[in-house]
Write a protein that holds these residues in place. Structure first.
Motif, PDB file in Angstrom:
ATOM      1  N   PRO A  44      57.425  38.398  66.551  1.00 47.29           N
ATOM      2  CA  PRO A  44      58.440  38.344  65.494  1.00 47.29           C
ATOM      3  C   PRO A  44      59.693  39.147  65.829  1.00 47.29           C
ATOM      4  N   GLY A  45      60.773  38.791  65.182  1.00 48.88           N
ATOM      5  CA  GLY A  45      62.004  39.566  65.342  1.00 48.88           C
ATOM      6  C   GLY A  45      63.134  38.890  64.599  1.00 48.88           C
ATOM      7  N   THR A  46      64.278  39.574  64.585  1.00 45.49           N
ATOM      8  CA  THR A  46      65.464  38.980  63.967  1.00 45.49           C
ATOM      9  C   THR A  46      66.207  38.118  64.992  1.00 45.49           C
ATOM     10  N   GLY A  98      68.402  41.176  54.601  1.00 43.05           N
ATOM     11  CA  GLY A  98      68.868  42.550  54.351  1.00 43.05           C
ATOM     12  C   GLY A  98      69.693  43.108  55.499  1.00 43.05           C
ATOM     13  N   LYS A  99      69.501  42.560  56.701  1.00 38.22           N
ATOM     14  CA  LYS A  99      70.240  43.064  57.877  1.00 38.22           C
ATOM     15  C   LYS A  99      71.583  42.367  58.050  1.00 38.22           C
ATOM     16  N   GLN A 100      71.868  41.402  57.184  1.00 41.52           N
ATOM     17  CA  GLN A 100      73.113  40.627  57.290  1.00 41.52           C
ATOM     18  C   GLN A 100      73.405  40.210  58.736  1.00 41.52           C
ATOM     19  N   ASP A 145      60.574  33.229  56.422  1.00 39.94           N
ATOM     20  CA  ASP A 145      61.127  34.111  55.397  1.00 39.94           C
ATOM     21  C   ASP A 145      59.919  34.600  54.621  1.00 39.94           C
ATOM     22  N   GLY A 146      59.802  35.868  54.388  1.00 36.83           N
ATOM     23  CA  GLY A 146      58.620  36.371  53.676  1.00 36.83           C
ATOM     24  C   GLY A 146      57.854  37.335  54.548  1.00 36.83           C
ATOM     25  N   LEU A 147      56.589  37.515  54.208  1.00 36.50           N
ATOM     26  CA  LEU A 147      55.788  38.507  54.929  1.00 36.50           C
ATOM     27  C   LEU A 147      55.325  37.956  56.282  1.00 36.50           C
ATOM     28  N   GLU A 176      58.221  55.221  66.076  1.00 38.41           N
ATOM     29  CA  GLU A 176      57.996  55.599  64.672  1.00 38.41           C
ATOM     30  C   GLU A 176      58.011  54.360  63.765  1.00 38.41           C
ATOM     31  N   TYR A 177      59.060  53.540  63.958  1.00 39.30           N
ATOM     32  CA  TYR A 177      59.238  52.335  63.147  1.00 39.30           C
ATOM     33  C   TYR A 177      58.118  51.328  63.409  1.00 39.30           C
ATOM     34  N   GLU A 178      57.806  51.113  64.679  1.00 44.80           N
ATOM     35  CA  GLU A 178      56.764  50.136  65.022  1.00 44.80           C
ATOM     36  C   GLU A 178      55.387  50.613  64.562  1.00 44.80           C
ATOM     37  N   GLN A 188      54.789  52.441  61.961  1.00 49.18           N
ATOM     38  CA  GLN A 188      54.783  52.230  60.512  1.00 49.18           C
ATOM     39  C   GLN A 188      54.508  50.752  60.189  1.00 49.18           C
ATOM     40  N   MET A 189      55.191  49.856  60.900  1.00 50.61           N
ATOM     41  CA  MET A 189      55.001  48.420  60.629  1.00 50.61           C
ATOM     42  C   MET A 189      53.594  47.968  61.000  1.00 50.61           C
ATOM     43  N   ALA A 190      53.086  48.467  62.129  1.00 53.41           N
ATOM     44  CA  ALA A 190      51.739  48.083  62.562  1.00 53.41           C
ATOM     45  C   ALA A 190      50.712  48.565  61.537  1.00 53.41           C
ATOM     46  N   ALA A 191      50.898  49.776  61.030  1.00 50.34           N
ATOM     47  CA  ALA A 191      49.958  50.325  60.042  1.00 50.34           C
ATOM     48  C   ALA A 191      50.024  49.512  58.749  1.00 50.34           C
ATOM     49  N   LEU A 192      51.222  49.171  58.333  1.00 49.47           N
ATOM     50  CA  LEU A 192      51.396  48.394  57.096  1.00 49.47           C
ATOM     51  C   LEU A 192      50.779  47.008  57.250  1.00 49.47           C
ATOM     52  N   ASN A 193      51.072  46.359  58.372  1.00 49.86           N
ATOM     53  CA  ASN A 193      50.527  45.016  58.592  1.00 49.86           C
ATOM     54  C   ASN A 193      49.004  45.040  58.688  1.00 49.86           C
TER      55      ASN A 193
END
Ligand code: PNS
Length: 159
Positions: A7-9, A40-42, A70-72, A96-98, A100-105
Motif C-alpha cells: 500500500p501507499g499514496t 487528507g494528504k491532498q 479508499d477506506g481501511l 516509528e510511523y510504520e 504504529q501502523m503495523a500494530a494498529l493493523n
C-alpha cells in the motif's frame, strides 16, 4: 495462493517503491499495489492519475496488479484475499510511523501479517515528496522515477 498488498499514496510512484514491489513479487504469487485515496494528504496527482502512473510503472511485472482503494487497508486486503501487507522501510525516521501502523493493523485483523523489506542504500532517502519538490523547482528527477512519471510531473508543474 499467497497474495501480498503493497500500500501507499504513490504521489507519484518512484524507483524506491518499484524496488519494494518487485522484491515482494519474488516472494509471493501475486502482488496488489494498493493506491490509497489519502484525501487528507491532498495529493498532487488524483487517485486516477496515481493509479495510471503506477500501472504503467509496473506493466513489466507479470504478477503485479494495481488497484485504487479508499477506506481501511485491512478491509481492502481482506476483500482481495491477501494475507500479507508488504511495506518498505527506509531510514529510521520511518520506523516509528510504520511500527504504529503495523500494530494498529494487527489489532484490526490478526489474520493479516505485516512484513517489511529494507530499502537499498541508494533509495534510503528517496520519497515522493522529495521528487515532487525537485520537479516543482525544475530540477531533473530522472534518477528517481521512470520517464512517464517525470513527464507527468513536468506537465503538472507547467500548469
Ligand atoms: O505512502 P504513504 O502515504 O506513506 O502510505 C500510507 C498508507 C496509505 C499505507 C496508510 O495511510 C494507509 O494504510 N491508509 C489507509 C487507511 C488505513 O487503513 N488507516 C489505518 C492504518 S494507519
Amino acid at each position: 495462493m499467497k497474495r501480498a498488498v503493497t500500500p501507499g499514496t504513490f504521489d507519484p510512484i518512484t524507483f524506491g517503491h518499484l524496488d519494494i514491489i518487485s522484491r515482494a513479487a519474488q516472494l509471493v504469487d501475486e502482488v496488489i499495489v494498493a493506491v490509497a485515496a489519502s484525501a487528507g494528504k491532498q495529493p498532487l496527482f488524483s487517485l486516477e492519475e496515481r493509479t495510471a502512473l503506477a500501472r504503467e510503472a509496473t506493466a513489466h511485472l507479470p504478477n503485479v496488479r494495481v488497484e485504487p482503494f479508499d477506506g481501511l487497508l485491512v478491509d481492502f486486503a481482506r476483500e482481495q484475499n491477501a494475507q500479507v501487507l508488504v511495506k518498505g522501510l527506509r531510514a529510521i525516521t520511518d520506523f516509528e510511523y510504520e511500527f504504529q501502523m503495523a500494530a494498529l493493523n494487527y489489532d484490526l485483523d490478526r489474520t493479516i501479517e505485516t512484513v517489511f523489506i529494507m530499502s537499498p542504500p541508494q533509495y534510503m532517502y528517496l520519497s515522493s515528496s522529495i521528487v515532487r519538490e525537485l520537479a516543482s523547482l525544475n530540477s531533473s528527477v530522472d534518477k528517481f522515477v521512470q520517464p512517464h512519471v517525470a513527464k507527468a510531473l513536468a506537465d503538472k508543474f507547467a500548469k
